[in-house]
Design a protein around this motif. Sequence first.
Motif, PDB file in Angstrom:
ATOM      1  N   ALA A 287       0.641  -1.171   0.022  1.00 25.20           N
ATOM      2  CA  ALA A 287       0.041   0.037   0.164  1.00 25.20           C
ATOM      3  C   ALA A 287       0.977   1.145  -0.059  1.00 25.20           C
ATOM      4  N   LEU A 288       0.221   2.307  -0.595  1.00 21.77           N
ATOM      5  CA  LEU A 288       0.899   3.564  -0.445  1.00 21.77           C
ATOM      6  C   LEU A 288      -0.136   4.678   0.106  1.00 21.77           C
ATOM      7  N   GLN A 289       0.133   5.040   1.077  1.00 21.77           N
ATOM      8  CA  GLN A 289      -0.466   6.153   1.764  1.00 21.77           C
ATOM      9  C   GLN A 289      -0.036   7.530   1.412  1.00 21.77           C
ATOM     10  N   MET A 290      -0.855   8.356   0.738  1.00 23.90           N
ATOM     11  CA  MET A 290      -0.324   9.628   0.161  1.00 23.90           C
ATOM     12  C   MET A 290      -1.108  10.682   0.754  1.00 23.90           C
ATOM     13  N   ASN A 291      -0.353  11.459   1.529  1.00 27.01           N
ATOM     14  CA  ASN A 291      -1.059  12.792   2.097  1.00 27.01           C
ATOM     15  C   ASN A 291      -0.378  14.151   1.686  1.00 27.01           C
TER      16      ASN A 291
END
Length: 123
Positions: free
Chosen positions: A80-84
Amino acid sequence: VQLQASGGGLVQTGGSLRLSCAATNSRSSYSIESMGWYRQAPGKERELVASISSGGTTNYADSVKGRFAISRDNAKSTVALQMNSLKPEDTAVYFCVMSYGLRVGPFRASDYWGPGTQVTVSS
């Protein structure tokens, strides 16, 4: 091995998105050593965004450090890649990639690549 990514979409500047990628038909859930995310913006070369080893060692492009976080579930062969704090310059097609080999640097064309998911950040 086949990869399928999800979670792309349209978001405003400063917003967040979470990309997910799942592998099917792998030899073993625990045998995929390296997982990562690349992106390619129009007119630009594909660039490595983040990678993670089976032991949890991570690597990030300078442009996303402090904003993006990569994680993986070894049992499920997912990454997964959490992008904030997304910015318009994050707009690109994002590709997940996996390898049975250790990839400290760039992944190889012969590794397993997903078809890409579009992320668009509006200003």
